[in-house]
Design a protein around this motif. Sequence first.
Motif, short mmCIF file in Angstrom:
data_model
loop_
_atom_site.label_atom_id
_atom_site.label_comp_id
_atom_site.label_asym_id
_atom_site.label_seq_id
_atom_site.Cartn_x
_atom_site.Cartn_y
_atom_site.Cartn_z
N GLN A 101 1.60 -28.81 -26.76
CA GLN A 101 2.61 -29.28 -28.00
C GLN A 101 3.32 -27.92 -28.52
O GLN A 101 4.53 -28.16 -28.96
N LEU A 102 2.54 -27.12 -28.73
CA LEU A 102 3.40 -25.76 -29.47
C LEU A 102 4.39 -25.35 -28.56
O LEU A 102 5.36 -24.80 -28.92
N LEU A 103 4.12 -25.24 -27.14
CA LEU A 103 5.14 -24.88 -26.39
C LEU A 103 6.40 -25.76 -26.29
O LEU A 103 7.58 -25.24 -26.37
N ALA A 104 6.19 -27.28 -26.37
CA ALA A 104 7.46 -28.06 -26.53
C ALA A 104 8.00 -27.76 -27.98
O ALA A 104 9.33 -27.61 -28.06
N ASN A 105 7.41 -27.77 -29.16
CA ASN A 105 7.88 -27.63 -30.58
C ASN A 105 8.70 -26.17 -30.58
O ASN A 105 9.77 -26.36 -30.97
N THR A 106 8.11 -25.19 -29.96
CA THR A 106 8.96 -23.95 -29.99
C THR A 106 10.03 -23.72 -28.96
O THR A 106 11.27 -23.24 -29.46
N LYS A 161 7.94 -31.69 -31.23
CA LYS A 161 7.85 -32.42 -32.61
C LYS A 161 8.49 -31.34 -33.67
O LYS A 161 8.23 -30.11 -33.41
N ASN A 162 9.10 -31.82 -34.57
CA ASN A 162 9.56 -31.05 -35.72
C ASN A 162 8.67 -30.52 -36.59
O ASN A 162 7.81 -31.45 -37.10
#
Length: 359
Positions: free
Chosen positions: A115-120, A358-359
């Motif tokens: 999730q953090l990979l996607a967000n970043t 996700k923002n």
Amino acid sequence: MKKYKVLGLMSGTSLDGLDLAYCHLWQSNGHWRFSIEKTKDVSYDRKLKHVLKNAIYLSEEEHDQLHKDYGIWLGKRAKTFIEEQHLEVDFIASHGHTSHHRPEDGITFQLGDGQLLANTSGKQVICDFRTKDVSLNGQGAPLVPIGDQLLFSDYDFCLNLGGISNMSFEKDGKRIAYDIGLANMPLNYITQKIELDYDENGKLARSGKLDKELLQQLNQLEYYKLPYPKSTGYEWFTEQVAPLIEASKVSESDLLHTFIHHNCEQITIEVHKHAINPKSKLFVTGGGALNQFFMDILQTKLGTSVEVIVTNKTLIAYKEALVFALMGVLRVKNKINVLSSVTGATQDSSSGVIFLPKN
């Protein structure tokens, strides 16, 4: 004909860095085709390499924090690469970095929070390709054979020489694959003692002499007697192999020389066990393929019945990142991307967890 544009991310047990491969994948006449369009290798700095190498010893809280931090780190590297090269990316397929792999206990963990990979990165991410297979009583490894089957079926054997050596091949209409044993992990462990990242082209190893006592100890390791499917990793190396290196009194060049002979003997045993053609083709990728001494000894041990084929440097270095890109495509299409004939799971699966930014 849809062409998938995927960024594959791979970090292996050899800990030499993060491989990024921007790949195009499509189907033509029922066969998967690919092109590797752009690549980048990001070396780990000393601190990150140390943390990843020793992640197995972290407390649960520290491990969780590393999982998050590394996910953000991956996301930043992916975003920079995409922006630098002006890439059009459908999604990112990330292997992560394996910190724990004990499938016999139902445990496998790949660092790099999806999730953090996607967000970043701002891109859809598919990762965690091993957990589902382990939940189906599989080894969760090796995963690359699906790529061998769909992209490299022209070869009798596909051998990957990363930290660990693994091989895949067709047998009785099924893909079989397993970890043979060692490859670069002991070599890098030895060179780091003399402050070298690796032994370029195997020059040091070539100058060394064979330690027959150590060779015998290595060849007698219990792992080699286990039936496949089987997989191994850093835990096995630290518990069973590193103590033999530490106890040895010979020079680093002699150690390197001996380990390459050992690696090649074990590979040769497994290839000859399964070869059915009078002239087989062994396709070699991974960092070990760039070690000329390793390749010379391997060809000598295998003899004339098996031809060692080393391809272009891009494919050698980025094949695993390419295969994870393919696995991501198969997951999006809900097609099988992990083979039970390889892992020993109760069934084939379409593995990987999808994360939307996700923002």
